[in-house]
Design an enzyme around this catalytic site. Structure first.
Site, PDB file in Angstrom:
ATOM      1  N   ASP A  57     -84.499   7.740  68.364  1.00 10.47           N
ATOM      2  CA  ASP A  57     -85.093   7.104  69.631  1.00 10.47           C
ATOM      3  C   ASP A  57     -86.637   6.627  69.310  1.00 10.47           C
ATOM      4  OD1 ASP A  57     -86.367   9.702  69.786  1.00 10.47           O
ATOM      5  OD2 ASP A  57     -86.094   9.810  71.797  1.00 10.47           O
ATOM      6  N   SER A  58     -87.043   6.685  68.189  1.00  9.12           N
ATOM      7  CA  SER A  58     -88.131   6.155  67.618  1.00  9.12           C
ATOM      8  C   SER A  58     -88.017   4.734  67.625  1.00  9.12           C
ATOM      9  CB  SER A  58     -88.675   6.676  66.188  1.00  9.12           C
ATOM     10  OG  SER A  58     -87.299   6.482  65.312  1.00  9.12           O
ATOM     11  N   GLU A 106     -90.273  19.056  63.402  1.00  6.42           N
ATOM     12  CA  GLU A 106     -91.361  18.221  63.213  1.00  6.42           C
ATOM     13  C   GLU A 106     -92.920  18.920  63.399  1.00  6.42           C
ATOM     14  OE1 GLU A 106     -90.607  14.245  65.140  1.00  6.42           O
ATOM     15  OE2 GLU A 106     -92.488  13.573  64.876  1.00  6.42           O
ATOM     16  N   GLU A 109     -83.633  16.860  71.685  1.00  6.01           N
ATOM     17  CA  GLU A 109     -84.996  17.807  71.492  1.00  6.01           C
ATOM     18  C   GLU A 109     -84.994  18.750  72.580  1.00  6.01           C
ATOM     19  OE1 GLU A 109     -88.325  15.120  71.972  1.00  6.01           O
ATOM     20  OE2 GLU A 109     -87.615  13.639  70.376  1.00  6.01           O
ATOM     21  N   ASP A 134     -79.494   9.730  68.456  1.00  6.52           N
ATOM     22  CA  ASP A 134     -80.363  10.638  69.690  1.00  6.52           C
ATOM     23  C   ASP A 134     -79.950  10.431  70.843  1.00  6.52           C
ATOM     24  OD1 ASP A 134     -82.442  12.214  68.420  1.00  6.52           O
ATOM     25  OD2 ASP A 134     -83.959  10.550  68.177  1.00  6.52           O
ATOM     26  N   LYS A 168     -77.952  14.212  68.564  1.00  9.85           N
ATOM     27  CA  LYS A 168     -79.331  14.939  68.397  1.00  9.85           C
ATOM     28  C   LYS A 168     -80.103  15.138  69.760  1.00  9.85           C
ATOM     29  CE  LYS A 168     -83.256  13.739  66.110  1.00  9.85           C
ATOM     30  NZ  LYS A 168     -84.424  13.662  66.878  1.00  9.85           N
TER      31      LYS A 168
END
Ligand code: KIV
Length: 266
Positions: free
Chosen positions: A46-47, A184, A117, A85, A115
């Site tokens: 999602d960056s 991270e 978070e 993501d 993925k």
């Protein structure tokens, strides 16, 4: 040449590897085709909200956009394990919400895994997704989707309390069934502790060589983005090269040197 796609199971089996696991982000078909022969895993991160769409953080991207980019990366690759993501707002409300949206990503992109978070807090959502047969990569430590709330990108593991939280998060995502975990933004001895405390591969970004693999945002390591976080090594610097090519194009168009003889249909 072996063109079989690497699976989440093959990645999971590479705990404590001699050769570290190679991962990069990919958002588009042409870049995925370039990265695929060299990478074990490609993340449609999602960056892309920041890198492609110019947002100031990763929270402003929707599921449909992630799915479109996920499909492009799957279409253009054949070897790497493709992970997409789950964007902000698509999994945090309940395990049911997380599962519904994980199904959409898998069905509509054909990717290998999703993925999300979160650690202890997201363990029920991770478990629901994995129990439904969808492979999942977790993401703990610095979690960019939470950086807005936290007032910026903050390195983790600098206090005892933070170290205990990281270790608890690593254990929780492993127990919930994640096949690997991105760590991270942590210091080396904490990354090592985390990597040694679980049996799934850890993939580091700004988390030292103590992890089982590494990931970077491709545009950062190619020098295509102006940002330069400390943990990024620029393996090349494409910005000036692209700038020069565009300048030449503009000059050639203005002075009518382009198109030339070679570009004409006869
Ligand atoms: O969105 C992303 O690109 C990521 C990587 C930085 C791990 O989550």
């Amino acid at each position: 040449m072996n063109t079989e796609r690497l699976t989440p199971d093959t990645i999971r089996a590479r705990k404590n590897p001699t050769e570290a696991i190679v991962c990069l982000t990919a958002y588009t078909a042409p870049m995925a085709a370039l990265l695929d022969p060299h990478c074990d895993l490609l993340l449609v991160g999602d960056s892309l909200a920041m890198v492609l769409y110019g947002h100031s953080d990763t929270t402003q991207i929707d599921l449909d956009t992630m799915i479109r980019h996920g499909r492009a990366v799957v279409n253009a690759s054949s070897r790497a394990c493709i992970v997409v993501d789950m964007p902000y707002g698509t999994y945090e409300n309940s395990p049911e919400q997380a599962l519904t949206n994980a199904h959409r990503i898998m069905d509509e992109t054909g990717c290998s895994a999703v993925k999300l978070e979160g650690g202890v807090d997201m363990a029920p959502a991770i478990k629901a997704i994995v129990d439904a047969g969808i492979p999942l990569m977790a993401h703990i430590g610095l979690q960019p989707q939470s950086s807005v709330k936290e007032g910026g990108f903050k390195v983790k593991g600098r206090t005892d309390e933070s170290v205990q939280k990281l270790l608890a998060d690593a254990k929780a995502v492993e127990e919930a069934g994640a096949f690997s975990v991105v760590i991270e933004g942590t210091v080396e001895h904490v990354s090592r502790l985390m990597t040694e405390s679980i049996n799934i591969p850890t993939i580091g970004i700004g988390a030292s060589p103590a992890c089982d693999g590494q990931i970077l945002v491709t545009d950062d390591m190619l020098g295509l983005t102006p940002r330069q976080p400390k943990f990024v090594k620029k393996f090349t610097n494409l910005q000036p090269l692209v700038g020069k090519a565009i300048e030449e194009y503009a000059n050639d168009v203005r002075t009518r040197r382009f198109p030339g003889e070679e570009q004409l249909y006869k």
